[in-house]
Scaffold this motif. Structure first.
Motif, short mmCIF file in Angstrom:
data_model
loop_
_atom_site.label_atom_id
_atom_site.label_comp_id
_atom_site.label_asym_id
_atom_site.label_seq_id
_atom_site.Cartn_x
_atom_site.Cartn_y
_atom_site.Cartn_z
N GLN A 66 73.00 7.27 -5.29
CA GLN A 66 73.48 7.11 -3.93
C GLN A 66 74.10 8.43 -3.46
O GLN A 66 74.78 9.12 -4.22
N LYS A 67 73.88 8.73 -2.20
CA LYS A 67 74.59 9.83 -1.53
C LYS A 67 75.50 9.17 -0.51
O LYS A 67 75.02 8.50 0.41
N ASN A 116 75.62 4.72 2.67
CA ASN A 116 74.63 5.53 1.97
C ASN A 116 73.90 6.46 2.94
O ASN A 116 73.50 6.05 4.04
N LEU A 117 73.71 7.70 2.51
CA LEU A 117 72.98 8.70 3.29
C LEU A 117 71.63 8.97 2.66
O LEU A 117 71.39 8.66 1.49
N ASN A 118 70.73 9.56 3.45
CA ASN A 118 69.42 9.93 2.92
C ASN A 118 69.57 11.05 1.90
O ASN A 118 70.42 11.94 2.04
N ILE A 119 68.73 11.00 0.87
CA ILE A 119 68.79 12.00 -0.20
C ILE A 119 67.38 12.52 -0.46
O ILE A 119 66.41 11.76 -0.48
N SER A 120 67.27 13.83 -0.63
CA SER A 120 65.96 14.45 -0.81
C SER A 120 65.51 14.37 -2.27
O SER A 120 66.32 14.17 -3.18
#
Length: 220
Positions: A148-149, A156-160
């Motif tokens: 999780q970011k 939760n944020l998008n993560i690459s």
């Protein structure tokens, strides 16, 4: 502890890049605020000793809820630290039936370091097979990772994929830093060490960790 009938949580503050343990604690799991306060204390200690970090990575024994994550991100916000926060849940898979195969190998065992994207989680093969000719590994089951970011509000944020690859590589490297044995471990010391401590601390007087024992890996 089955004998004591008490569930404990081990908490490791931080490690240096040589795998040396800096500080840790262990306490009953009926006090969830202790985990948050320990992480906050670890952030303060890191700032005083090493300066501003580039990111905060937490290896956790279960999926961190938004309620659990918010005090941590608020702590960073109050310190004016605009850094990414990653939470990696690390679990064994022996009882879940999750497994993958490499059909190009005679025994189907993937090379150590291989990971599979399961759609929301990852299986990391952390074994003793480093080449195609390596003998069968003792660590047959992969470990399961959920990454999780976390944003300011605990959302939760998008993560690459680059971030994911970097974080999984770090989990793999931490599994090669154990001082307990020369045999490769499939669990990183960030979760293995606290687990070992949590098995022993319930037998201490008053089930409390002595201050003198919080900077020494006596449980090894």
């Amino acid at each position: 502890s089955k004998k004591k009938g008490i569930r404990f949580v081990g908490s490791a503050f931080c490690y240096d890049n040589k795998g040396s343990l800096r500080d840790f604690d262990c306490f009953p799991d009926n006090d969830p605020q202790r985990i948050t306060s320990n992480i906050s204390a670890a952030i303060d200690h890191f700032l005083e000793t090493y300066g501003t970090p580039n990111r905060l990575i937490i290896h956790y024994y279960k999926t961190m809820s938004r309620r659990e994550a918010r005090p941590i991100t608020e702590k960073l916000y109050n310190l004016y630290l605009s850094i990414p926060v990653y939470v990696i849940t690390i679990n064994k898979t022996e009882t879940e039936g999750l497994v993958g195969f490499d059909l190009s190998k005679s025994d189907f065992m993937p090379v150590s370091g291989t990971y599979l994207d399961m759609g929301g989680s990852f299986l990391l093969y952390n074994n003793e097979r480093y080449t195609d000719t390596t003998d069968r590994s003792n660590n047959l089951y992969p470990i399961k990772l959920r990454i999780q970011k976390v944003g300011q509000n605990g959302n939760n944020l998008n993560i690459s994929m680059d971030e994911i690859n970097n974080l999984i590589t770090q989990v793999y490297q931490f599994s090669r830093l154990s001082w307990k044995t020369i045999a490769p471990q499939n669990m990183p010391i960030t979760t293995l060490y606290p687990d070992l401590a949590a098995e022993i601390v319930p037998f201490f007087t008053n089930t409390a960790m002595p201050r003198a024992g919080r900077q020494t890996p006596w449980f090894l």
